[in-house]
Scaffold this motif. Structure first.
Motif, PDB file in Angstrom:
ATOM      1  N   SER A   1       2.483   2.095  -5.548  1.00 39.51           N
ATOM      2  CA  SER A   1       3.254   2.836  -4.366  1.00 39.51           C
ATOM      3  C   SER A   1       4.148   1.464  -3.710  1.00 39.51           C
ATOM      4  CB  SER A   1       1.991   3.052  -3.194  1.00 39.51           C
ATOM      5  OG  SER A   1       1.306   1.634  -3.008  1.00 39.51           O
ATOM      6  N   ALA A   2       3.913   0.384  -4.393  1.00 38.76           N
ATOM      7  CA  ALA A   2       4.836  -0.771  -3.852  1.00 38.76           C
ATOM      8  C   ALA A   2       6.176  -0.866  -4.874  1.00 38.76           C
ATOM      9  CB  ALA A   2       4.120  -1.877  -3.707  1.00 38.76           C
TER      10      ALA A   2
ATOM     11  N   GLY B   1       8.353  -5.956 -10.047  1.00 38.63           N
ATOM     12  CA  GLY B   1       7.337  -5.559  -9.288  1.00 38.63           C
ATOM     13  C   GLY B   1       6.467  -4.908 -10.501  1.00 38.63           C
TER      14      GLY B   1
ATOM     15  N   ARG C   1       6.867 -14.981  -8.931  1.00 36.81           N
ATOM     16  CA  ARG C   1       8.212 -14.590  -8.201  1.00 36.81           C
ATOM     17  C   ARG C   1       9.387 -14.143  -9.338  1.00 36.81           C
ATOM     18  NH1 ARG C   1       7.139 -19.914  -7.712  1.00 36.81           N
ATOM     19  NH2 ARG C   1       8.841 -21.160  -8.653  1.00 36.81           N
TER      20      ARG C   1
ATOM     21  N   SER D   1      -8.656   4.593   0.178  1.00 37.10           N
ATOM     22  CA  SER D   1      -8.688   3.075  -0.074  1.00 37.10           C
ATOM     23  C   SER D   1      -9.948   2.497   0.226  1.00 37.10           C
ATOM     24  CB  SER D   1      -7.610   2.459   0.666  1.00 37.10           C
ATOM     25  OG  SER D   1      -6.322   2.969  -0.125  1.00 37.10           O
TER      26      SER D   1
ATOM     27  N   GLN E   1      -2.305  -2.532  -4.220  1.00 36.14           N
ATOM     28  CA  GLN E   1      -0.907  -1.945  -3.983  1.00 36.14           C
ATOM     29  C   GLN E   1      -0.110  -3.480  -4.154  1.00 36.14           C
ATOM     30  OE1 GLN E   1      -0.435   0.227  -0.462  1.00 36.14           O
ATOM     31  NE2 GLN E   1      -2.195   1.165  -0.310  1.00 36.14           N
ATOM     32  N   SER E   2      -0.389  -4.475  -3.775  1.00 34.69           N
ATOM     33  CA  SER E   2       0.409  -5.328  -3.551  1.00 34.69           C
ATOM     34  C   SER E   2       0.324  -6.816  -4.593  1.00 34.69           C
ATOM     35  CB  SER E   2       0.293  -5.830  -2.051  1.00 34.69           C
ATOM     36  OG  SER E   2      -1.116  -6.625  -1.864  1.00 34.69           O
ATOM     37  N   PHE E   3      -0.167  -6.371  -5.662  1.00 36.62           N
ATOM     38  CA  PHE E   3      -0.251  -7.276  -6.654  1.00 36.62           C
ATOM     39  C   PHE E   3      -1.499  -8.593  -6.639  1.00 36.62           C
ATOM     40  CE2 PHE E   3       4.548  -6.505  -6.457  1.00 36.62           C
ATOM     41  CZ  PHE E   3       4.401  -5.169  -6.948  1.00 36.62           C
ATOM     42  N   ASN E   4      -1.142  -9.175  -5.446  1.00 35.00           N
ATOM     43  CA  ASN E   4      -2.224 -10.105  -5.047  1.00 35.00           C
ATOM     44  C   ASN E   4      -2.435 -11.453  -6.292  1.00 35.00           C
ATOM     45  OD1 ASN E   4      -2.685  -8.716  -2.830  1.00 35.00           O
ATOM     46  ND2 ASN E   4      -4.923  -8.527  -3.229  1.00 35.00           N
TER      47      ASN E   4
ATOM     48  N   GLN F   1       4.826  -7.693 -12.379  1.00 27.06           N
ATOM     49  CA  GLN F   1       3.785  -8.426 -11.659  1.00 27.06           C
ATOM     50  C   GLN F   1       2.331  -7.458 -11.629  1.00 27.06           C
ATOM     51  OE1 GLN F   1       4.615 -10.230  -8.014  1.00 27.06           O
ATOM     52  NE2 GLN F   1       6.893  -9.800  -8.083  1.00 27.06           N
ATOM     53  N   GLN F   2       2.667  -6.007 -11.496  1.00 27.29           N
ATOM     54  CA  GLN F   2       1.851  -5.362 -11.346  1.00 27.29           C
ATOM     55  C   GLN F   2       0.966  -5.180 -12.782  1.00 27.29           C
ATOM     56  OE1 GLN F   2      -0.729  -4.508  -9.599  1.00 27.29           O
ATOM     57  NE2 GLN F   2      -0.077  -2.704  -8.395  1.00 27.29           N
TER      58      GLN F   2
END
Length: 265
Positions: A182-183, A156, A152, A48, A101-104, A159-160
């Motif tokens: 991964s999330a 997931g 929201r 990463s 990983q976490s969309f942001n 969102q990605q």
């Protein structure tokens, strides 16, 4: 992939440390136009960090990254390298899309607003043109009808996919994916990998940090195995995943395959 052409990304003797911890150790890697490079390795191997150095989210301590021959994040001035201004770096990053990983995604904005924000603010695209392109992208990532939804309210995987559409809205020359599944719940991993397969088939240059070995085998032109901040082995998926030369590669793949089979049983 066209290895006869000049590399679109050149990574030369790249090093990075946090205090006494050496995270990258002289990494050398060229990525060619239209190539998909999948980077695998254990946690903490520097995968990463390498990706984040490509778009200068992390500042290397040594070595350089070049995009189409232009040094990323710095410029030469009177014989030394000087950091780009935030505005200069923002213009340079237009060509390098990144999916985390976490969309942001911005939680206070709708999906459509998330996608059009950067083209309007950074590229100066008109709102109508940005919205037209965004709607095309939402259809492409199979999120039509979700433009007025807030992050929201999405799964997931959705969102990605919205995050991928947001990155593509800038029409980047290279896409970086940092463990994009991964999330996610196992049921939604396939949704995101399907979109990434389509991007690969359309010839977009991609660097993908992933633990999805089957995906790497199917999509990658080259697989890079990293450990201890260095590239241990690199080659075609058949060479690295099926006939690895290095003991460390074999040990890692053995652990991954055991883990995957245990998860499926």
């Amino acid at each position: 992939m066209n290895a006869d052409s000049d590399p679109i990304i050149q990574i030369e003797n790249l090093s990075k440390h946090y205090g006494k911890l050496q995270v990258l150790r002289g990494v050398e890697l060229n990525v060619y136009p239209g190539e998909v490079v999948c980077i695998i390795g254990p946690s903490g191997s520097g995968k990463s960090t390498l990706l984040r150095c490509v778009n200068h989210l992390e500042k290397p301590d040594g070595g350089v990254v070049r995009l189409q021959g232009e040094t990323v994040g710095v410029r030469e001035s009177r014989g030394s390298l000087v950091e780009l201004t935030p505005a200069e770096l923002a213009r340079q990053r237009v060509d390098i899309g990144m999916v985390f990983q976490s969309f942001n995604l911005f939680g206070h904005m709708t999906v459509l607003e998330n996608i059009i924000e950067a083209p309007i603010q950074v590229l100066g695209t008109s709102r109508s043109k940005a919205q037209e392109h965004a709607m095309q992208l939402l259809e492409w990532v199979r999120l039509e009808g979700k433009e007025n939804t807030y992050p929201r309210q999405l799964s997931g995987g959705q969102q990605q996919r919205a995050a991928i559409a947001r990155a593509l809205a800038m029409r980047p020359k290279v896409m970086l994916f940092d463990e994009p599944t991964s999330a996610l719940d196992p049921e939604t991993v396939g949704e995101v990998l399907s979109i990434m397969r389509r991007l690969a088939n359309e010839g977009l240059t991609m660097m993908v940090v992933t633990h999805e070995i089957d995906f790497a085998r199917e999509v990658a032109d080259r697989v890079v195995f990293m450990d201890g901040g260095a590239i241990v082995e690199m080659g075609t998926p058949a060479e690295v995943l099926d006939r690895p030369k290095e003991d460390r590669t074999r040990q890692f793949l053995s652990r991954i395959l055991k883990s995957n089979s245990a998860a499926q049983s």
